[in-house]
Design a protein around this motif. Structure first.
Motif, PDB file in Angstrom:
ATOM      1  N   PRO A   1      29.806  34.492  81.281  1.00 33.93           N
ATOM      2  CA  PRO A   1      28.437  34.077  81.603  1.00 33.93           C
ATOM      3  C   PRO A   1      28.146  32.639  81.181  1.00 33.93           C
ATOM      4  O   PRO A   1      27.279  31.991  81.735  1.00 33.93           O
ATOM      5  CB  PRO A   1      27.560  35.045  80.806  1.00 33.93           C
ATOM      6  CG  PRO A   1      28.458  35.866  79.972  1.00 33.93           C
ATOM      7  CD  PRO A   1      29.878  35.550  80.268  1.00 33.93           C
ATOM      8  N   ASP A   2      28.890  32.149  80.176  1.00 36.72           N
ATOM      9  CA  ASP A   2      28.569  30.830  79.615  1.00 36.72           C
ATOM     10  C   ASP A   2      29.533  29.727  80.047  1.00 36.72           C
ATOM     11  O   ASP A   2      29.668  28.716  79.368  1.00 36.72           O
ATOM     12  CB  ASP A   2      28.527  30.917  78.080  1.00 36.72           C
ATOM     13  CG  ASP A   2      29.863  31.361  77.501  1.00 36.72           C
ATOM     14  OD1 ASP A   2      30.713  31.872  78.270  1.00 36.72           O
ATOM     15  OD2 ASP A   2      30.069  31.197  76.286  1.00 36.72           O
ATOM     16  N   VAL A   3      30.233  29.912  81.171  1.00 33.07           N
ATOM     17  CA  VAL A   3      31.115  28.842  81.656  1.00 33.07           C
ATOM     18  C   VAL A   3      30.240  27.701  82.188  1.00 33.07           C
ATOM     19  O   VAL A   3      29.045  27.884  82.409  1.00 33.07           O
ATOM     20  CB  VAL A   3      32.079  29.317  82.767  1.00 33.07           C
ATOM     21  CG1 VAL A   3      33.124  30.234  82.218  1.00 33.07           C
ATOM     22  CG2 VAL A   3      31.309  29.981  83.898  1.00 33.07           C
ATOM     23  N   SER A   4      30.847  26.542  82.397  1.00 26.81           N
ATOM     24  CA  SER A   4      30.074  25.411  82.910  1.00 26.81           C
ATOM     25  C   SER A   4      30.965  24.553  83.790  1.00 26.81           C
ATOM     26  O   SER A   4      32.202  24.628  83.714  1.00 26.81           O
ATOM     27  CB  SER A   4      29.543  24.570  81.746  1.00 26.81           C
ATOM     28  OG  SER A   4      30.618  23.904  81.124  1.00 26.81           O
ATOM     29  N   ILE A   5      30.340  23.713  84.577  1.00 24.22           N
ATOM     30  CA  ILE A   5      31.092  22.823  85.455  1.00 24.22           C
ATOM     31  C   ILE A   5      31.902  21.823  84.611  1.00 24.22           C
ATOM     32  O   ILE A   5      33.027  21.485  84.950  1.00 24.22           O
ATOM     33  CB  ILE A   5      30.149  22.143  86.469  1.00 24.22           C
ATOM     34  CG1 ILE A   5      30.952  21.390  87.528  1.00 24.22           C
ATOM     35  CG2 ILE A   5      29.159  21.213  85.835  1.00 24.22           C
ATOM     36  CD1 ILE A   5      30.132  21.021  88.743  1.00 24.22           C
ATOM     37  N   ASP A   6      31.330  21.393  83.490  1.00 23.57           N
ATOM     38  CA  ASP A   6      32.046  20.458  82.605  1.00 23.57           C
ATOM     39  C   ASP A   6      33.330  21.101  82.089  1.00 23.57           C
ATOM     40  O   ASP A   6      34.401  20.496  82.091  1.00 23.57           O
ATOM     41  CB  ASP A   6      31.182  20.070  81.393  1.00 23.57           C
ATOM     42  CG  ASP A   6      29.984  19.227  81.781  1.00 23.57           C
ATOM     43  OD1 ASP A   6      29.640  19.223  82.985  1.00 23.57           O
ATOM     44  OD2 ASP A   6      29.399  18.594  80.896  1.00 23.57           O
ATOM     45  N   GLU A   7      33.196  22.360  81.649  1.00 26.78           N
ATOM     46  CA  GLU A   7      34.361  23.094  81.140  1.00 26.78           C
ATOM     47  C   GLU A   7      35.404  23.210  82.254  1.00 26.78           C
ATOM     48  O   GLU A   7      36.608  23.008  82.037  1.00 26.78           O
ATOM     49  CB  GLU A   7      33.902  24.482  80.668  1.00 26.78           C
ATOM     50  CG  GLU A   7      34.999  25.388  80.144  1.00 26.78           C
ATOM     51  CD  GLU A   7      34.444  26.749  79.665  1.00 26.78           C
ATOM     52  OE1 GLU A   7      33.223  26.895  79.514  1.00 26.78           O
ATOM     53  OE2 GLU A   7      35.271  27.654  79.457  1.00 26.78           O
TER      54      GLU A   7
ATOM     55  N   THR B   1      39.009  27.553  88.410  1.00 26.23           N
ATOM     56  CA  THR B   1      37.777  28.131  88.952  1.00 26.23           C
ATOM     57  C   THR B   1      37.025  28.792  87.811  1.00 26.23           C
ATOM     58  O   THR B   1      37.632  29.461  86.965  1.00 26.23           O
ATOM     59  CB  THR B   1      38.104  29.200  90.016  1.00 26.23           C
ATOM     60  OG1 THR B   1      38.881  28.590  91.044  1.00 26.23           O
ATOM     61  CG2 THR B   1      36.836  29.779  90.620  1.00 26.23           C
ATOM     62  N   VAL B   2      35.705  28.597  87.790  1.00 24.38           N
ATOM     63  CA  VAL B   2      34.886  29.369  86.858  1.00 24.38           C
ATOM     64  C   VAL B   2      33.907  30.215  87.656  1.00 24.38           C
ATOM     65  O   VAL B   2      33.368  29.774  88.667  1.00 24.38           O
ATOM     66  CB  VAL B   2      34.118  28.483  85.839  1.00 24.38           C
ATOM     67  CG1 VAL B   2      35.069  27.796  84.884  1.00 24.38           C
ATOM     68  CG2 VAL B   2      33.216  27.458  86.518  1.00 24.38           C
ATOM     69  N   VAL B   3      33.721  31.452  87.211  1.00 21.04           N
ATOM     70  CA  VAL B   3      32.751  32.355  87.828  1.00 21.04           C
ATOM     71  C   VAL B   3      31.698  32.658  86.768  1.00 21.04           C
ATOM     72  O   VAL B   3      32.037  33.105  85.664  1.00 21.04           O
ATOM     73  CB  VAL B   3      33.424  33.676  88.292  1.00 21.04           C
ATOM     74  CG1 VAL B   3      32.408  34.570  88.993  1.00 21.04           C
ATOM     75  CG2 VAL B   3      34.606  33.395  89.207  1.00 21.04           C
ATOM     76  N   TYR B   4      30.462  32.402  87.102  1.00 18.89           N
ATOM     77  CA  TYR B   4      29.355  32.602  86.164  1.00 18.89           C
ATOM     78  C   TYR B   4      28.963  34.074  86.183  1.00 18.89           C
ATOM     79  O   TYR B   4      28.039  34.485  86.885  1.00 18.89           O
ATOM     80  CB  TYR B   4      28.148  31.745  86.555  1.00 18.89           C
ATOM     81  CG  TYR B   4      28.380  30.258  86.512  1.00 18.89           C
ATOM     82  CD1 TYR B   4      29.215  29.625  87.443  1.00 18.89           C
ATOM     83  CD2 TYR B   4      27.766  29.457  85.555  1.00 18.89           C
ATOM     84  CE1 TYR B   4      29.429  28.255  87.401  1.00 18.89           C
ATOM     85  CE2 TYR B   4      27.970  28.078  85.516  1.00 18.89           C
ATOM     86  CZ  TYR B   4      28.803  27.494  86.449  1.00 18.89           C
ATOM     87  OH  TYR B   4      29.008  26.143  86.414  1.00 18.89           O
ATOM     88  N   ALA B   5      29.675  34.906  85.428  1.00 21.44           N
ATOM     89  CA  ALA B   5      29.362  36.342  85.395  1.00 21.44           C
ATOM     90  C   ALA B   5      29.987  36.963  84.155  1.00 21.44           C
ATOM     91  O   ALA B   5      30.968  36.437  83.609  1.00 21.44           O
ATOM     92  CB  ALA B   5      29.926  37.023  86.645  1.00 21.44           C
ATOM     93  N   ASP B   6      29.437  38.074  83.734  1.00 20.77           N
ATOM     94  CA  ASP B   6      29.972  38.805  82.601  1.00 20.77           C
ATOM     95  C   ASP B   6      31.255  39.513  83.064  1.00 20.77           C
ATOM     96  O   ASP B   6      31.222  40.279  84.036  1.00 20.77           O
ATOM     97  CB  ASP B   6      28.928  39.833  82.142  1.00 20.77           C
ATOM     98  CG  ASP B   6      29.363  40.574  80.895  1.00 20.77           C
ATOM     99  OD1 ASP B   6      30.534  40.428  80.490  1.00 20.77           O
ATOM    100  OD2 ASP B   6      28.529  41.309  80.334  1.00 20.77           O
ATOM    101  N   ALA B   7      32.353  39.247  82.370  1.00 18.15           N
ATOM    102  CA  ALA B   7      33.639  39.835  82.785  1.00 18.15           C
ATOM    103  C   ALA B   7      33.631  41.348  82.630  1.00 18.15           C
ATOM    104  O   ALA B   7      34.488  42.044  83.172  1.00 18.15           O
ATOM    105  CB  ALA B   7      34.760  39.220  81.976  1.00 18.15           C
ATOM    106  N   LYS B   8      32.663  41.874  81.868  1.00 14.43           N
ATOM    107  CA  LYS B   8      32.643  43.330  81.624  1.00 14.43           C
ATOM    108  C   LYS B   8      31.732  44.064  82.603  1.00 14.43           C
ATOM    109  O   LYS B   8      31.374  45.216  82.366  1.00 14.43           O
ATOM    110  CB  LYS B   8      32.203  43.603  80.184  1.00 14.43           C
ATOM    111  CG  LYS B   8      33.214  43.076  79.158  1.00 14.43           C
ATOM    112  CD  LYS B   8      33.011  43.735  77.794  1.00 14.43           C
ATOM    113  CE  LYS B   8      34.087  43.299  76.814  1.00 14.43           C
ATOM    114  NZ  LYS B   8      33.698  42.153  76.014  1.00 14.43           N
ATOM    115  N   VAL B   9      31.343  43.413  83.708  1.00 15.95           N
ATOM    116  CA  VAL B   9      30.520  44.120  84.710  1.00 15.95           C
ATOM    117  C   VAL B   9      31.318  45.314  85.232  1.00 15.95           C
ATOM    118  O   VAL B   9      32.558  45.293  85.196  1.00 15.95           O
ATOM    119  CB  VAL B   9      30.126  43.213  85.917  1.00 15.95           C
ATOM    120  CG1 VAL B   9      29.138  42.154  85.514  1.00 15.95           C
ATOM    121  CG2 VAL B   9      31.351  42.619  86.607  1.00 15.95           C
ATOM    122  N   PRO B  10      30.649  46.366  85.727  1.00 19.50           N
ATOM    123  CA  PRO B  10      31.403  47.524  86.234  1.00 19.50           C
ATOM    124  C   PRO B  10      32.435  47.077  87.276  1.00 19.50           C
ATOM    125  O   PRO B  10      32.201  46.125  88.029  1.00 19.50           O
ATOM    126  CB  PRO B  10      30.311  48.387  86.874  1.00 19.50           C
ATOM    127  CG  PRO B  10      29.036  47.967  86.205  1.00 19.50           C
ATOM    128  CD  PRO B  10      29.196  46.531  85.829  1.00 19.50           C
TER     129      PRO B  10
END
Ligand code: NAD
Length: 375
Positions: free
Chosen positions: A48-54, A78-87
């Protein structure tokens, strides 16, 4: 315009692609840094806390890592702005939608990173049929995290680096005290490989906290705990603290294997190790690395130490099998660690400066053959 180009320099990034699909709340960014040496290889990070800078910084790390490893690949991420623990069904939808959006970028080869795994890569293969590594064995892949490809490289980087340590001069891996921040795929396998060499794990941390036991932690017991879904703080012995306490643990070898920027100007004085081997990408700020170098602490930079994963991915891309990949990782990581440390000693520069020289020279040479430069 000026904002998105703030990181642009003579190496990249060549392309920054936003991926957005409101119906499933997919928000992602692909950065293709430099493809002068070949198609970019770089993982998909979901948090959830990824960023374009990262993402931009990690894509550059991949350019340097591939070049330093002598692979004919460029760097991307690639970064995806989401919780990896989603169902799982929700995760599958996000990953399939991402793959579908990126199917027309043949210059980018996807792979797993934090928050994504082999199953995610299998969905991508099913969706677009190509340009993906880190697949399950059943889909023709080499299971990077299961075999510990990155950790295998770390173990060899450590063995080569030990004689270059100056405080004290050289020490042996047997009985060396190790602390590992992040007890996931990289951290756990590093603990396993180092324990086989009779090193002693004295500290470990995960997102829940940390454990310290100067008498040594039973590595197999800790791995079993983690595999059962528990935390390192559930280990029955040792002293428990918050997760950041690991930075100050008394040890000889400190391995960051979690998030970026975990040692900065704010906490670098707490680090007590003699050797830092960067399992994570960009775990130390430049200032922190320089400070430790001046203090006589040897830091093996990320794109040299943790290149085992991408070497394995490149071998999978070429249809090689697991044993061939492990052999190439050992050879490449040992050779490059030695090259960098020799150059650092000879020219009195930091290992990162030496590694940068090695990687950038190779990328620039490849760029000189191109009609344009970075793509
Ligand atoms: P993982 O998701 O399997 O494990 C990450 C671990 O770090 C987990 O134990 C998690 O609890 C812990 N963690 C998260 N935040 C933390 C914090 N703030 N403090 C302490 N622990 C924390 O991930 P992984 O595949 O082992 O990757 C770890 C790092 O290594 C990442 O930076 C990744 O980019 C890098 N890396 C991985 C590979 C690979 O082959 N997997 C290759 C090169 C680099």
């Amino acid at each position: 315009m000026a904002d998105i180009l703030r990181f642009a320099d003579n190496l990249g990034p060549a392309k920054i692609i936003q991926v957005y699909e409101p119906t499933i709340d997919l928000k992602a960014v692909l950065v293709i840094d430099n493809i002068a040496m070949g198609p970019a290889i770089g993982g998909i990070r979901m948090a959830p806390d990824v960023s374009i800078d990262e993402c931009i910084r990690l894509a550059r790390t991949m350019t340097l890592k591939n070049a330093a490893a002598g692979l004919s690949h460029g760097g991307g991420k690639t970064v995806v702005y989401a919780d990896a623990k989603v169902p799982r069904p929700e995760k599958e939808r996000l990953i399939r939608a991402l793959a579908s959006a990126l199917r027309n970028f043949p210059e980018y080869v996807m792979g797993p990173d934090m928050g994504t795994d082999e199953e995610c890569m299998a969905w991508i293969k099913d969706e677009i049929g190509h340009n993906v590594t880190g697949l399950p064995a059943e889909s023709g892949g080499i299971p990077i995290d299961q075999i510990g490809a990155t950790a295998w490289g770390l173990r060899h980087a450590i063995e080569v680096a030990l004689p270059y340590c100056t405080c004290p001069v050289g020490f042996s891996l047997a009985q060396a005290r190790v602390a590992i921040q992040g007890f996931g795929a990289v951290g756990m396998n590093a603990a396993r490989f180092l324990a086989e060499q009779k090193a002693i794990l004295v500290g470990a941390a995960d997102s829940q906290g940390s454990v310290y036991d100067p008498d040594g932690i039973d590595v197999n017991k800790l791995i079993r705990l983690k595999e059962a879904g528990k935390s390192v703080i559930d280990y029955p012995d040792g002293e428990k603290s918050d997760r950041d306490a690991i930075v100050g643990f008394e040890c000889d070898i400190w391995i960051p294997a979690a998030r970026p920027d975990v040692v900065t100007e704010k906490n670098m004085e707490r680090l007590k190790a003699k050797l830092v081997v960067e399992g994570a990408n960009i775990p130390l700020t430049e200032g922190a690395e320089k400070y430790l170098h001046d203090k006589g602490v040897l830091c093996i930079p990320d794109f040299i130490a943790n290149s085992g994963g991408v070497i394995c991915a490149a071998m999978e891309y070429r249809g090689k099998i697991e044993s061939e990949a492990m052999e190439v990782i050992e050879k490449k990581v040992r050779t490059n660690t030695r090259l960098v440390l020799e150059e650092s000693r000879l020219k009195k520069i930091t290992p990162r400066e030496a590694a940068m020289n090695l990687a950038v020279t190779r990328v620039e040479k490849a760029m000189s053959f191109k009609r344009w430069s970075i793509y």
